[in-house]
Design a protein around this motif. Structure first.
Motif, PDB file in Angstrom:
ATOM      1  N   MET A   1       0.848  -1.195   0.000  1.00 34.37           N
ATOM      2  CA  MET A   1       0.000   0.000   0.000  1.00 34.37           C
ATOM      3  C   MET A   1       0.880   1.241   0.000  1.00 34.37           C
ATOM      4  O   MET A   1       1.759   1.403   0.854  1.00 34.37           O
ATOM      5  N   GLU A   2       0.663   2.112  -0.977  1.00 40.79           N
ATOM      6  CA  GLU A   2       1.431   3.351  -1.065  1.00 40.79           C
ATOM      7  C   GLU A   2       0.584   4.424  -1.729  1.00 40.79           C
ATOM      8  O   GLU A   2       0.041   4.209  -2.822  1.00 40.79           O
ATOM      9  N   ASN A   3       0.459   5.556  -1.064  1.00 42.11           N
ATOM     10  CA  ASN A   3      -0.319   6.690  -1.578  1.00 42.11           C
ATOM     11  C   ASN A   3      -1.749   6.291  -1.939  1.00 42.11           C
ATOM     12  O   ASN A   3      -2.304   6.740  -2.951  1.00 42.11           O
TER      13      ASN A   3
ATOM     14  N   THR B   1      -0.244  -2.098  -4.848  1.00 41.38           N
ATOM     15  CA  THR B   1       0.543  -2.766  -5.889  1.00 41.38           C
ATOM     16  C   THR B   1       0.685  -4.236  -5.528  1.00 41.38           C
ATOM     17  O   THR B   1       1.063  -4.572  -4.402  1.00 41.38           O
ATOM     18  N   THR B   2       0.373  -5.092  -6.476  1.00 44.94           N
ATOM     19  CA  THR B   2       0.478  -6.534  -6.272  1.00 44.94           C
ATOM     20  C   THR B   2       1.615  -7.083  -7.117  1.00 44.94           C
ATOM     21  O   THR B   2       1.629  -6.900  -8.336  1.00 44.94           O
ATOM     22  N   ASP B   3       2.570  -7.726  -6.465  1.00 48.51           N
ATOM     23  CA  ASP B   3       3.690  -8.376  -7.153  1.00 48.51           C
ATOM     24  C   ASP B   3       3.536  -9.880  -7.004  1.00 48.51           C
ATOM     25  O   ASP B   3       3.565 -10.401  -5.883  1.00 48.51           O
ATOM     26  N   CYS B   4       3.380 -10.570  -8.127  1.00 51.29           N
ATOM     27  CA  CYS B   4       3.210 -12.025  -8.130  1.00 51.29           C
ATOM     28  C   CYS B   4       4.451 -12.684  -8.721  1.00 51.29           C
ATOM     29  O   CYS B   4       4.931 -12.264  -9.781  1.00 51.29           O
ATOM     30  N   HIS B   5       4.941 -13.709  -8.047  1.00 51.91           N
ATOM     31  CA  HIS B   5       6.096 -14.466  -8.521  1.00 51.91           C
ATOM     32  C   HIS B   5       5.768 -15.955  -8.418  1.00 51.91           C
ATOM     33  O   HIS B   5       5.353 -16.421  -7.358  1.00 51.91           O
TER      34      HIS B   5
ATOM     35  N   GLY C   1      -3.668  -0.950  -8.316  1.00 49.70           N
ATOM     36  CA  GLY C   1      -5.061  -0.524  -8.341  1.00 49.70           C
ATOM     37  C   GLY C   1      -5.464   0.075  -7.009  1.00 49.70           C
ATOM     38  O   GLY C   1      -4.663   0.171  -6.077  1.00 49.70           O
ATOM     39  N   HIS C   2      -6.721   0.471  -6.919  1.00 50.04           N
ATOM     40  CA  HIS C   2      -7.214   1.084  -5.688  1.00 50.04           C
ATOM     41  C   HIS C   2      -7.599   0.040  -4.645  1.00 50.04           C
ATOM     42  O   HIS C   2      -7.615   0.338  -3.447  1.00 50.04           O
TER      43      HIS C   2
ATOM     44  N   PHE D   1      -4.820  -7.807  -7.617  1.00 45.14           N
ATOM     45  CA  PHE D   1      -4.303  -9.173  -7.723  1.00 45.14           C
ATOM     46  C   PHE D   1      -4.871  -9.885  -8.941  1.00 45.14           C
ATOM     47  O   PHE D   1      -4.137 -10.545  -9.690  1.00 45.14           O
ATOM     48  N   ASP D   2      -6.183  -9.776  -9.155  1.00 43.30           N
ATOM     49  CA  ASP D   2      -6.813 -10.484 -10.272  1.00 43.30           C
ATOM     50  C   ASP D   2      -6.219 -10.060 -11.611  1.00 43.30           C
ATOM     51  O   ASP D   2      -6.011 -10.891 -12.505  1.00 43.30           O
ATOM     52  N   GLN D   3      -5.921  -8.771 -11.761  1.00 44.64           N
ATOM     53  CA  GLN D   3      -5.353  -8.299 -13.022  1.00 44.64           C
ATOM     54  C   GLN D   3      -3.896  -8.737 -13.173  1.00 44.64           C
ATOM     55  O   GLN D   3      -3.438  -9.018 -14.283  1.00 44.64           O
TER      56      GLN D   3
END
Length: 205
Positions: free
Chosen positions: A57-59, A63-67, A82-83, A89-91
């Protein structure tokens, strides 16, 4: 938090690490992540993989980082902002799914042909400051190193390296060429193609 997801009894559990930075990740979101990644992995692969998902969470945005790490050593990454955490995550997962559809045949071939993990070795990785003004330029034009880290250099065939570059979305990648053991570099060219640097074919003169 580590979650083991096993959607079929014949499979080994898939380890999924879900974490949050500057935000709490509740059980409902963890379950959603586990179910979605587990279903996607089951769709494309026969052997279990490891995955990690980080929500930051920022501003006011997430942001979702998937590895996703494959047993052979290849890995895939996707990021989306996203908001809300669920759509973010889905995107990101949709981006991974598009990669898997594109490389489905090659990944399955690589998955079945290579029974041993990709080997790698550690190398020093330095971050150089490129924003220093002229007044602060050190004598001798030595670069200002702002961070020292460690990275893994993996051994690939050229085809595997190109596929890994595409899956990781990196601008460039160094690897040990499985054909002759020397260090090679591949990178994204401005014209959209991928450049391949192989010093072993060069002249010493």
């Amino acid at each position: 938090m580590i979650i083991h997801a096993c959607r079929r009894d014949r499979r080994k559990p898939m380890e999924i690490i879900v974490t949050g930075k500057s935000m709490d990740v509740g059980d409902a979101l963890r379950t959603h992540v586990t179910d979605m990644i587990g279903a996607m992995a089951e769709k494309y692969f026969e052997r279990a993989q490891n995955a990690s998902v980080v929500f930051t969470m920022e501003n006011g945005r997430v942001t979702t980082d998937c590895h996703i790490h494959l047993p052979t050593g290849l890995f895939m990454t996707a990021t989306n902002t996203g908001h809300e955490p669920y759509p973010a995550f889905d995107q990101a997962l949709e981006k991974l799914d598009k990669q898997l559809r594109r490389y489905k045949r090659r990944l399955r071939s690589h998955h079945g042909a290579r029974r041993e993990k990709v080997t790698s070795f550690s190398a020093n990785y330095h971050v150089i400051d490129s924003n220093s003004d002229e007044a602060s330029e050190p004598e001798g034009f030595d670069p200002l190193i702002v961070a020292d880290m460690e990275m893994q250099v993996q051994e690939f065939t050229v085809g595997e390296a190109v596929m890994q570059l595409e899956l990781s979305h990196k601008p460039a990648m160094m690897f040990r060429n499985a054909g002759h053991g020397g260090l090679n570099m591949i990178y994204r060219r401005d014209d959209g193609h991928i450049g391949w640097v192989d010093p072993s074919n060069g002249s010493n003169s």
